[in-house]
Scaffold this motif. Structure first.
Motif, PDB file in Angstrom:
ATOM      1  N   PHE A  53       0.752  -1.377   0.157  1.00 56.44           N
ATOM      2  CA  PHE A  53       0.111  -0.046   0.227  1.00 56.44           C
ATOM      3  C   PHE A  53       1.061   1.147   0.085  1.00 56.44           C
ATOM      4  O   PHE A  53       1.818   1.268   0.467  1.00 56.44           O
ATOM      5  CB  PHE A  53      -0.876   0.003   1.313  1.00 56.44           C
ATOM      6  N   TYR A  54       0.623   2.275  -0.783  1.00 55.19           N
ATOM      7  CA  TYR A  54       1.317   3.591  -0.439  1.00 55.19           C
ATOM      8  C   TYR A  54       0.021   4.638  -0.545  1.00 55.19           C
ATOM      9  O   TYR A  54      -0.956   4.523  -1.334  1.00 55.19           O
ATOM     10  CB  TYR A  54       2.153   3.613  -1.638  1.00 55.19           C
ATOM     11  N   TRP A  55      -0.001   5.590   0.273  1.00 54.25           N
ATOM     12  CA  TRP A  55      -1.113   6.513   0.499  1.00 54.25           C
ATOM     13  C   TRP A  55      -1.629   7.323  -0.704  1.00 54.25           C
ATOM     14  O   TRP A  55      -2.596   7.651  -0.822  1.00 54.25           O
ATOM     15  CB  TRP A  55      -0.883   7.425   1.820  1.00 54.25           C
ATOM     16  N   ASP A  56      -0.333   7.465  -1.620  1.00 53.07           N
ATOM     17  CA  ASP A  56      -0.791   8.481  -2.497  1.00 53.07           C
ATOM     18  C   ASP A  56      -0.727   7.586  -3.967  1.00 53.07           C
ATOM     19  O   ASP A  56      -0.590   8.049  -5.126  1.00 53.07           O
ATOM     20  CB  ASP A  56       0.516   9.343  -2.934  1.00 53.07           C
ATOM     21  N   ALA A  57      -1.081   6.357  -3.931  1.00 53.00           N
ATOM     22  CA  ALA A  57      -1.089   5.701  -5.209  1.00 53.00           C
ATOM     23  C   ALA A  57      -2.232   5.979  -5.936  1.00 53.00           C
ATOM     24  O   ALA A  57      -2.133   5.928  -7.184  1.00 53.00           O
ATOM     25  CB  ALA A  57      -1.217   4.211  -4.863  1.00 53.00           C
ATOM     26  N   ASP A  58      -3.672   6.057  -5.519  1.00 51.07           N
ATOM     27  CA  ASP A  58      -4.670   6.357  -6.373  1.00 51.07           C
ATOM     28  C   ASP A  58      -5.631   7.072  -5.346  1.00 51.07           C
ATOM     29  O   ASP A  58      -5.436   7.570  -4.149  1.00 51.07           O
ATOM     30  CB  ASP A  58      -5.245   5.013  -6.835  1.00 51.07           C
ATOM     31  N   ASP A  59      -6.974   7.628  -5.961  1.00 51.10           N
ATOM     32  CA  ASP A  59      -7.710   8.485  -5.277  1.00 51.10           C
ATOM     33  C   ASP A  59      -8.418   7.710  -3.904  1.00 51.10           C
ATOM     34  O   ASP A  59      -8.331   8.477  -2.803  1.00 51.10           O
ATOM     35  CB  ASP A  59      -8.971   8.867  -6.120  1.00 51.10           C
ATOM     36  N   THR A  60      -8.444   6.282  -4.071  1.00 46.41           N
ATOM     37  CA  THR A  60      -9.193   5.557  -2.867  1.00 46.41           C
ATOM     38  C   THR A  60      -8.284   5.773  -1.821  1.00 46.41           C
ATOM     39  O   THR A  60      -8.601   6.024  -0.630  1.00 46.41           O
ATOM     40  CB  THR A  60      -9.612   4.423  -3.060  1.00 46.41           C
ATOM     41  N   SER A  61      -7.015   5.468  -2.041  1.00 45.75           N
ATOM     42  CA  SER A  61      -5.938   5.479  -1.017  1.00 45.75           C
ATOM     43  C   SER A  61      -5.705   6.858  -0.520  1.00 45.75           C
ATOM     44  O   SER A  61      -5.337   7.030   0.810  1.00 45.75           O
ATOM     45  CB  SER A  61      -4.561   4.941  -1.390  1.00 45.75           C
ATOM     46  N   ARG A  62      -5.624   7.991  -1.282  1.00 48.83           N
ATOM     47  CA  ARG A  62      -5.539   9.019  -0.791  1.00 48.83           C
ATOM     48  C   ARG A  62      -6.713   9.574   0.132  1.00 48.83           C
ATOM     49  O   ARG A  62      -6.320  10.240   1.154  1.00 48.83           O
ATOM     50  CB  ARG A  62      -5.352  10.161  -1.993  1.00 48.83           C
ATOM     51  N   ALA A  63      -7.808   9.276  -0.449  1.00 47.85           N
ATOM     52  CA  ALA A  63      -9.096   9.513   0.530  1.00 47.85           C
ATOM     53  C   ALA A  63      -9.031   8.953   1.727  1.00 47.85           C
ATOM     54  O   ALA A  63      -9.003   9.508   3.070  1.00 47.85           O
ATOM     55  CB  ALA A  63     -10.334   9.241   0.123  1.00 47.85           C
ATOM     56  N   TRP A  64      -8.644   7.858   2.186  1.00 45.16           N
ATOM     57  CA  TRP A  64      -8.335   7.016   3.257  1.00 45.16           C
ATOM     58  C   TRP A  64      -7.123   7.722   4.224  1.00 45.16           C
ATOM     59  O   TRP A  64      -7.372   7.630   5.440  1.00 45.16           O
ATOM     60  CB  TRP A  64      -8.039   5.523   3.006  1.00 45.16           C
ATOM     61  N   ALA A  65      -6.101   8.113   3.554  1.00 44.80           N
ATOM     62  CA  ALA A  65      -4.916   8.559   4.016  1.00 44.80           C
ATOM     63  C   ALA A  65      -5.373   9.975   4.595  1.00 44.80           C
ATOM     64  O   ALA A  65      -4.731  10.172   5.930  1.00 44.80           O
ATOM     65  CB  ALA A  65      -3.659   8.656   3.237  1.00 44.80           C
ATOM     66  N   LYS A  66      -6.158  10.530   4.143  1.00 41.00           N
ATOM     67  CA  LYS A  66      -6.461  11.703   4.698  1.00 41.00           C
ATOM     68  C   LYS A  66      -7.277  11.557   5.903  1.00 41.00           C
ATOM     69  O   LYS A  66      -7.221  12.415   7.126  1.00 41.00           O
ATOM     70  CB  LYS A  66      -7.633  12.584   3.634  1.00 41.00           C
ATOM     71  N   ARG A  67      -8.304  10.509   5.908  1.00 42.55           N
ATOM     72  CA  ARG A  67      -8.879  10.094   7.151  1.00 42.55           C
ATOM     73  C   ARG A  67      -8.214   9.699   8.294  1.00 42.55           C
ATOM     74  O   ARG A  67      -8.024  10.206   9.375  1.00 42.55           O
ATOM     75  CB  ARG A  67      -9.938   9.196   6.870  1.00 42.55           C
ATOM     76  N   PHE A  68      -6.923   9.075   7.747  1.00 42.53           N
ATOM     77  CA  PHE A  68      -6.087   8.545   8.898  1.00 42.53           C
ATOM     78  C   PHE A  68      -5.272   9.706   9.510  1.00 42.53           C
ATOM     79  O   PHE A  68      -4.891   9.725  10.876  1.00 42.53           O
ATOM     80  CB  PHE A  68      -5.127   7.444   8.306  1.00 42.53           C
ATOM     81  N   GLN A  69      -5.064  10.619   8.515  1.00 41.30           N
ATOM     82  CA  GLN A  69      -4.293  11.692   8.724  1.00 41.30           C
ATOM     83  C   GLN A  69      -4.767  12.745   9.860  1.00 41.30           C
ATOM     84  O   GLN A  69      -4.148  13.204  10.789  1.00 41.30           O
ATOM     85  CB  GLN A  69      -3.576  12.336   7.666  1.00 41.30           C
ATOM     86  N   GLU A  70      -6.026  12.778   9.606  1.00 36.55           N
ATOM     87  CA  GLU A  70      -6.854  13.490  10.647  1.00 36.55           C
ATOM     88  C   GLU A  70      -6.747  13.050  12.047  1.00 36.55           C
ATOM     89  O   GLU A  70      -6.832  13.890  12.971  1.00 36.55           O
ATOM     90  CB  GLU A  70      -8.276  13.821  10.156  1.00 36.55           C
ATOM     91  N   LYS A  71      -6.825  11.852  12.406  1.00 33.64           N
ATOM     92  CA  LYS A  71      -6.905  11.132  13.569  1.00 33.64           C
ATOM     93  C   LYS A  71      -5.232  11.164  14.207  1.00 33.64           C
ATOM     94  O   LYS A  71      -5.203  11.090  15.376  1.00 33.64           O
ATOM     95  CB  LYS A  71      -7.371   9.758  13.456  1.00 33.64           C
ATOM     96  N   ALA A  72      -4.271  10.628  13.242  1.00 36.83           N
ATOM     97  CA  ALA A  72      -2.938  10.415  13.785  1.00 36.83           C
ATOM     98  C   ALA A  72      -1.971  11.379  13.698  1.00 36.83           C
ATOM     99  O   ALA A  72      -1.155  11.358  14.138  1.00 36.83           O
ATOM    100  CB  ALA A  72      -2.660   9.209  12.965  1.00 36.83           C
ATOM    101  N   GLY A  73      -2.354  12.485  12.782  1.00 37.87           N
ATOM    102  CA  GLY A  73      -1.348  13.518  12.373  1.00 37.87           C
ATOM    103  C   GLY A  73      -0.266  13.276  11.486  1.00 37.87           C
ATOM    104  O   GLY A  73       0.882  13.771  11.668  1.00 37.87           O
TER     105      GLY A  73
END
Lengths: 399, 318
Positions: A277-297
């Motif tokens: 997995f890489y967070w910037d691989a496609d739109d779905t991964s980017r969306a999920w990464a954004k959710r994760f970043q909001e919680k985890a910083g």
């Protein structure tokens, strides 16, 4: 008399309604995240994995069949004894239904074994350990990351080729030596040549002799079958010897996003490695990464994403099976494809390996990065059935 | 002289026997309250701490390399049970013998020096054993020896049944601790303490000091080995952690927290360690901090450890 009546009444009530509750043991679906929260793997998994598991719980609405989903966690300090203790306590007294994450080889094997003994589900997402789906396979144990086969095949399919020359700098541990031999096998299969190989002891500070040998060998690719602090050191010293400037390429066989971040782009640029997995691989991964970043910083690593994927797949399987009885849930996990923000076109095989598409990533050059975590670019996506060890080759007696 | 000493010994023996009986009873019924795996680990560590206490508390020799005995015996026992298919009683015996032998080698080399130099030599020797364990093919490096079979003890007790295993471990740990207690209370133990308190005086009294120290070292190594061998069968795994310097540190920690030189210190010390690692694991990265804080607190505030402190309060040796 009144006590007797109320006792009989409540018994009758439970007989009627208890039927629905009895399907989900202890009235709770508990996910146990057991990993390293204070040592070398704390950044890859650690508290981030707990957040990832909670995101999965959120995605099923926080409850399944009316029963709440909770996440518990513990630090096993990379000690198999502590991990076995906690896993046994969780399974036997604390009503934990599934344990995920589990970094570090022998720890993963130990808890995988505890799961087998207690007939409860464990999903190893943090290490590749081939044995888990070969000799040590278990009817309730799953492995959610690429295996050594996949790692080697993806590298050699993209980088190897006829007459390419390879040099190995390998950590003198069974795991790394295993990986080197698998890699060598695939390199030779595609027509490449191994021009040399050295073993280094763990935590060695000075890689100069190994690097000079690699430089002198004239290899096109220098494969680094090492990890953690040693990997960082060898890459730093490689730049001091001008290895990459001299035209040779470094290949980090077991590298992670966090390693790139600690090295920094100038040192790590053009290094290639493998990820699920890489967070910037496609739109779905980017969306999920954004959710994760909001919680985890911070941006998620592959480890975090795999914990999310494994937990979500489990929860959906429980919903589909209508029960949390382990074998029924395992059957549903194998039936349904794994498709979520982290993993696409994943299939859970009978030997316990979750086969999915693997990414070959390369570290960006300094100028190309636009943000703190924008460090890699996806070079190639290899379909799971091409990369992973085929089921027929697995030494698992259950397949 | 004997008359002055004997009454004190027998009176302390009486109430110490009571405390011992209570601890044994507590451990016997504990499986009703908590799962046996946790208790078995505590028992193995209790024996480990007791053997370390024999050397450090009574002989005054602080070794930083006890993990070598614990770990090597764990590996030997695991290998014997898995590869040679020995029954558990022979695996334990063989492993204990191996640890005692290693103790003899370490002892002969380390006894020549005292204090910090002794500690450093034991640490260095233990690290050599660690790196041997990393490289030796039969020890499987990072993976360790996994899936150790538990077997049937004396052809009667099926150790794969958790409760049976538990009582066997309880019996072995009790026997080991009793033996160490007997050694401590014997004239041999008296001489050890005199060597600890004033070695030159002991020499001038005609005692062959080196021989006493070596025997204490070998005994301590043997019982650490027994503890390690048992642990390998309980957890069904022998790994590099068992033979690393961190386990040596655990031995020191348990003994200091419990009370160095006390009888029941190891029991408390082992329980504290296992409790911190297990019950506080959900605190994540704070566990290591707590570990450190406990260590520092014990050294600064309770230099005699928990049991030592209580013993001081009630003015009776514990």
């Amino acid at each position: 008399m009144r006590k007797l009546t109320s006792a009989i009444t409540s018994a009758l009530v439970f007989l009627v309604c208890g039927h629905a509750f009895a399907q989900l043991s202890d009235n709770v679906v508990k996910i146990g995240v057991l990993n390293d929260q204070s040592g070398p793997f704390a950044d890859l998994g650690g508290p981030g994995s707990v957040i990832a598991a909670r995101l999965a719980a959120e995605d099923v609405g926080g409850a399944i069949l009316g029963v709440p989903v909770t996440v518990v966690s513990a630090d096993h300090q990379n000690k198999a004894d502590i991990a076995s203790n906690i896993a046994t306590r969780w399974f036997q007294s604390d009503a934990v239904d599934i344990i995920v994450d589990l970094p570090a080889g022998p720890v993963a094997s130990a808890v995988h074994g505890v799961g087998r003994t207690n007939r409860k589900i464990t999903i190893v997402t943090a290490t590749s350990a081939d044995a888990l789906t070969n000799e040590q396979c278990s009817p309730t144990g799953l492995a959610w990351r690429y295996d050594y086969n996949a790692m080697s095949k993806v590298f050699t399919s993209a980088l190897g080729g006829k007459d390419t020359k390879w040099f190995f700098i390998t950590l003198d541990f069974a795991v790394a030596v295993d990986l080197e031999s698998k890699m060598s096998h695939f390199i030779r299969e595609v027509g490449g040549k191994i021009v040399g190989s050295v073993r280094h002891p763990p935590n060695v500070g000075d890689f100069s002799s190994f690097l000079l040998q690699a430089k002198a060998s004239g290899a096109d690719y220098i494969a680094l079958a090492t990890a953690g602090g040693d990997l960082i050191n060898v890459i730093k010293q490689a730049s001091e010897f001008g290895i990459v400037r001299g035209g040779q390429k470094l290949v980090g066989l077991s590298m992670q996003l966090t390693d790139v971040r600690s090295l920094g782009l100038p040192l790590a640029q053009k290094l290639s490695f493998v990820q699920s997995f890489y967070w910037d691989a496609d739109d779905t991964s980017r969306a999920w990464a954004k959710r994760f970043q909001e919680k985890a910083g911070r941006a998620p690593t592959e480890g975090h994403a795999l914990v999310y994927s494994a937990t979500l797949h489990y929860l959906n399987a429980v919903k589909a099976a209508g029960t949390d009885e382990p074998m029924a849930v395992m059957a549903k996990m194998r039936e349904r494809p794994v498709q979520d923000s982290a993993v696409s076109k994943g299939v859970v095989r009978t030997d316990g390996r979750m086969v999915h598409d693997i990414l070959l990533v390369e570290v960006k050059e300094s100028g190309q990065s636009s943000s703190e975590w924008d460090l890699l670019k996806v070079v190639k996506r290899v379909p799971g059935n091409e990369a992973f060890q085929p089921l027929v080759e697995s030494k698992c007696p259950l397949k | 002289m004997a008359n002055l000493v004997a009454p004190t010994l027998s009176s302390s023996l009486r109430y110490q026997s009571w405390i011992f009986a209570i601890v044994l009873l507590a451990y016997a019924v504990a499986p009703l309250v908590t799962h046996p795996l946790f208790l078995m680990q505590a028992l193995c560590l209790t024996l480990f701490a007791a053997s370390f206490n024999l050397l450090a508390g009574h002989a005054g020799l602080l070794s930083f390399g006890h993990a070598a005995f614990f770990g090597l015996a764990a590996y030997v026992s695991a290998h014997a049970a898995k590869v040679w298919a020995w029954p558990p009683e022979f695996a334990l015996l063989g492993a204990t013998a191996a640890a005692a032998l290693l103790g003899l080698v370490f002892g002969v080399l380390a006894i020549r020096r005292q204090g910090i130099y002794f500690a450093m030599i034991t640490l260095a020797l233990a690290q050599m054993v660690y790196f041997y364990a990393v490289k030796a093919p039969w020890m499987h490096g990072e993976d360790g020896i996994q899936n150790v079979p538990q077997g049937v003890m004396f052809g009667l007790f099926d150790l794969s049944h958790q409760l049976t295993l538990y009582f066997v471990v309880l019996a072995v740990a009790t026997a080991g601790c009793l033996f160490i207690y007997r050694v401590v209370k014997s004239p041999f133990g008296q001489v050890l303490r005199s060597i600890r308190d004033n070695e030159n005086r002991a020499i001038s009294l005609g005692y062959r000091v080196d021989r006493y120290k070596l025997i204490a070292f070998v005994l301590s190594a043997a019982f650490s080995g027994l503890a390690g061998a048992m642990k390998a069968i309980v957890v069904q795994l022998a790994s590099l952690t068992d033979i690393s310097w961190m386990t040596s540190g655990d031995a020191v920690l348990m003994t200091l927290v419990g009370g160095i030189g006390t009888v029941f210190g190891p029991v408390i010390g082992a329980l504290v360690l296992v409790l911190i690692q297990d019950r506080l694991a959900h605190l994540g990265s704070w566990v290591m901090t707590i570990h450190g804080v406990v260590f520092v607190l014990c050294i600064l505030v309770f230099p005699r450890g928990i049991v030592g402190g209580v013993s001081r309060l009630i003015k009776k040796p514990l």
